[in-house]
Write a protein that holds these residues in place. Structure first.
Motif, PDB file in Angstrom:
ATOM      1  N   ASN A 125       0.803  -1.222   0.000  1.00 47.86           N
ATOM      2  CA  ASN A 125       0.000   0.000   0.000  1.00 47.86           C
ATOM      3  C   ASN A 125       0.836   1.272   0.000  1.00 47.86           C
ATOM      4  N   SER A 126       1.965   1.201  -0.673  1.00 52.12           N
ATOM      5  CA  SER A 126       2.732   2.405  -0.975  1.00 52.12           C
ATOM      6  C   SER A 126       3.060   2.334  -2.457  1.00 52.12           C
ATOM      7  N   TRP A 127       3.340   3.466  -3.033  1.00 54.12           N
ATOM      8  CA  TRP A 127       3.592   3.514  -4.467  1.00 54.12           C
ATOM      9  C   TRP A 127       4.976   4.104  -4.679  1.00 54.12           C
ATOM     10  N   GLU A 128       5.853   3.274  -5.141  1.00 57.95           N
ATOM     11  CA  GLU A 128       7.266   3.612  -5.240  1.00 57.95           C
ATOM     12  C   GLU A 128       7.550   4.802  -6.148  1.00 57.95           C
ATOM     13  N   TYR A 129       6.815   4.935  -7.246  1.00 53.63           N
ATOM     14  CA  TYR A 129       7.164   5.924  -8.255  1.00 53.63           C
ATOM     15  C   TYR A 129       6.105   6.997  -8.485  1.00 53.63           C
ATOM     16  N   VAL A 130       5.098   7.082  -7.650  1.00 58.11           N
ATOM     17  CA  VAL A 130       4.058   8.099  -7.827  1.00 58.11           C
ATOM     18  C   VAL A 130       4.654   9.503  -7.745  1.00 58.11           C
ATOM     19  N   TYR A 131       5.665   9.673  -6.938  1.00 63.00           N
ATOM     20  CA  TYR A 131       6.270  11.000  -6.804  1.00 63.00           C
ATOM     21  C   TYR A 131       6.763  11.518  -8.162  1.00 63.00           C
ATOM     22  N   GLU A 132       7.187  10.620  -9.041  1.00 66.28           N
ATOM     23  CA  GLU A 132       7.659  11.055 -10.353  1.00 66.28           C
ATOM     24  C   GLU A 132       6.506  11.586 -11.209  1.00 66.28           C
ATOM     25  N   VAL A 133       5.367  10.940 -11.139  1.00 66.25           N
ATOM     26  CA  VAL A 133       4.188  11.406 -11.861  1.00 66.25           C
ATOM     27  C   VAL A 133       3.757  12.755 -11.286  1.00 66.25           C
ATOM     28  N   GLU A 134       3.755  12.856  -9.961  1.00 66.13           N
ATOM     29  CA  GLU A 134       3.379  14.125  -9.322  1.00 66.13           C
ATOM     30  C   GLU A 134       4.325  15.254  -9.708  1.00 66.13           C
ATOM     31  N   GLU A 135       5.587  14.955  -9.808  1.00 68.34           N
ATOM     32  CA  GLU A 135       6.572  15.972 -10.193  1.00 68.34           C
ATOM     33  C   GLU A 135       6.265  16.533 -11.569  1.00 68.34           C
ATOM     34  N   VAL A 136       5.901  15.667 -12.510  1.00 68.57           N
ATOM     35  CA  VAL A 136       5.537  16.120 -13.852  1.00 68.57           C
ATOM     36  C   VAL A 136       4.277  16.969 -13.794  1.00 68.57           C
ATOM     37  N   LEU A 137       3.268  16.520 -13.053  1.00 69.09           N
ATOM     38  CA  LEU A 137       2.008  17.258 -12.959  1.00 69.09           C
ATOM     39  C   LEU A 137       2.204  18.636 -12.330  1.00 69.09           C
ATOM     40  N   LYS A 138       3.054  18.722 -11.328  1.00 66.95           N
ATOM     41  CA  LYS A 138       3.345  20.005 -10.668  1.00 66.95           C
ATOM     42  C   LYS A 138       4.185  20.919 -11.565  1.00 66.95           C
ATOM     43  N   THR A 139       5.186  20.362 -12.202  1.00 66.15           N
ATOM     44  CA  THR A 139       6.111  21.148 -13.011  1.00 66.15           C
ATOM     45  C   THR A 139       5.452  21.690 -14.274  1.00 66.15           C
ATOM     46  N   TYR A 140       4.513  20.930 -14.826  1.00 66.79           N
ATOM     47  CA  TYR A 140       3.866  21.309 -16.082  1.00 66.79           C
ATOM     48  C   TYR A 140       2.347  21.359 -15.903  1.00 66.79           C
ATOM     49  N   PRO A 141       1.829  22.353 -15.189  1.00 70.77           N
ATOM     50  CA  PRO A 141       0.385  22.386 -14.887  1.00 70.77           C
ATOM     51  C   PRO A 141      -0.518  22.561 -16.112  1.00 70.77           C
ATOM     52  N   LYS A 142       0.030  23.021 -17.234  1.00 72.34           N
ATOM     53  CA  LYS A 142      -0.776  23.159 -18.456  1.00 72.34           C
ATOM     54  C   LYS A 142      -0.792  21.871 -19.277  1.00 72.34           C
ATOM     55  N   LEU A 143       0.049  20.928 -18.909  1.00 73.09           N
ATOM     56  CA  LEU A 143       0.105  19.636 -19.587  1.00 73.09           C
ATOM     57  C   LEU A 143      -1.066  18.772 -19.141  1.00 73.09           C
ATOM     58  N   THR A 144      -1.767  18.167 -20.079  1.00 72.68           N
ATOM     59  CA  THR A 144      -2.756  17.150 -19.746  1.00 72.68           C
ATOM     60  C   THR A 144      -2.046  15.814 -19.809  1.00 72.68           C
ATOM     61  N   LEU A 145      -1.934  15.164 -18.673  1.00 70.68           N
ATOM     62  CA  LEU A 145      -1.266  13.873 -18.602  1.00 70.68           C
ATOM     63  C   LEU A 145      -2.324  12.782 -18.507  1.00 70.68           C
ATOM     64  N   VAL A 146      -2.354  11.917 -19.493  1.00 73.12           N
ATOM     65  CA  VAL A 146      -3.260  10.760 -19.457  1.00 73.12           C
ATOM     66  C   VAL A 146      -2.435   9.602 -18.924  1.00 73.12           C
ATOM     67  N   TRP A 147      -2.749   9.198 -17.701  1.00 72.66           N
ATOM     68  CA  TRP A 147      -2.008   8.122 -17.044  1.00 72.66           C
ATOM     69  C   TRP A 147      -2.593   6.805 -17.529  1.00 72.66           C
ATOM     70  N   VAL A 148      -1.937   6.210 -18.515  1.00 67.83           N
ATOM     71  CA  VAL A 148      -2.467   4.992 -19.125  1.00 67.83           C
ATOM     72  C   VAL A 148      -2.468   3.847 -18.123  1.00 67.83           C
ATOM     73  N   HIS A 149      -3.510   3.072 -18.233  1.00 68.91           N
ATOM     74  CA  HIS A 149      -3.715   1.885 -17.400  1.00 68.91           C
ATOM     75  C   HIS A 149      -3.732   2.242 -15.914  1.00 68.91           C
ATOM     76  N   ALA A 150      -4.055   3.505 -15.610  1.00 68.91           N
ATOM     77  CA  ALA A 150      -4.083   4.002 -14.221  1.00 68.91           C
ATOM     78  C   ALA A 150      -2.765   3.718 -13.514  1.00 68.91           C
ATOM     79  N   GLY A 151      -1.685   3.673 -14.286  1.00 74.13           N
ATOM     80  CA  GLY A 151      -0.370   3.426 -13.707  1.00 74.13           C
ATOM     81  C   GLY A 151      -0.094   1.978 -13.354  1.00 74.13           C
ATOM     82  N   VAL A 152      -0.915   1.076 -13.862  1.00 70.52           N
ATOM     83  CA  VAL A 152      -0.804  -0.345 -13.526  1.00 70.52           C
ATOM     84  C   VAL A 152      -0.077  -1.100 -14.634  1.00 70.52           C
ATOM     85  N   SER A 153       0.667  -2.098 -14.249  1.00 74.28           N
ATOM     86  CA  SER A 153       1.222  -3.065 -15.169  1.00 74.28           C
ATOM     87  C   SER A 153       0.999  -4.442 -14.541  1.00 74.28           C
ATOM     88  N   ARG A 154       1.321  -5.480 -15.228  1.00 71.73           N
ATOM     89  CA  ARG A 154       1.121  -6.817 -14.657  1.00 71.73           C
ATOM     90  C   ARG A 154       1.899  -6.953 -13.352  1.00 71.73           C
TER      91      ARG A 154
END
Length: 168
Positions: free
Chosen positions: A8-37
């Motif tokens: 119940n922790s997410w190792e790399y969410v901080y990287e996605v958040e960094e992009v969202l914060k740094t580029y607030p005009k960017l629309t980021l579509v997080w494919v597969h809700a960030g899930v992989s097998r």
């Protein structure tokens, strides 16, 4: 997250958040809700909800294994937490097939072998309000990807294609 790490922790969410914060005009579509097998958490919907609450520029695609492996339970039924999350943020979610065409020869062209990749979402639509269901089914993608396109009409001299009304 890391493969097979269900803490119940997410190792790399901080990287996605960094992009969202740094580029607030960017629309980021997080494919597969960030899930992989083998790469998700039991409470994945809570992290997605928190991210959607926090970032206006975040959109979520729920195609591919996220549907079967994370959003639905072992019997194939959608989990209530996901229904609530998607209903709350219904302008941010997209469905998809992760397939683009039937590239192999088939003799019976009346059979749509890709239909199951879309009809599987019907159980979700039945649990959402009509507005939310239409947004997730097609309105969000229409607005995000096609609203500014000059789509051929298929009428008059413009016979490049015929546009079919959106429905499910």
């Amino acid at each position: 997250d890391r493969v097979g790490d269900n803490d119940n922790s997410w190792e790399y969410v901080y990287e996605v958040e960094e992009v969202l914060k740094t580029y607030p005009k960017l629309t980021l579509v997080w494919v597969h809700a960030g899930v992989s097998r083998r790469c998700s958490e039991p409470e994945h919907h809570k992290m997605i909800e928190r991210m959607c609450d926090k970032y206006d520029n975040l959109k979520i695609d729920i195609s591919w294994v996220v549907w079967e492996d994370v959003i639905c339970d072992a019997s194939g039924k959608i989990k209530d937490g996901w229904v609530q999350c998607i209903q709350k943020h219904h302008t941010k979610f997209y469905i998809g097939s992760d397939n683009v065409a039937q590239y192999f020869p088939i003799r019976d062209t009346s059979i749509n072998l890709l239909a199951g990749n879309i009809t599987k979402y019907y159980q979700l639509f039945e649990k959402l309000t009509p507005e939310a269901a239409e947004n997730v089914a097609y309105n969000n993608a229409e607005r995000e990807y096609f609203a500014s396109w000059d789509v051929p009409s298929g009428t008059g001299d413009d016979k490049r294609c015929t546009r079919r009304p959106a429905d499910y």
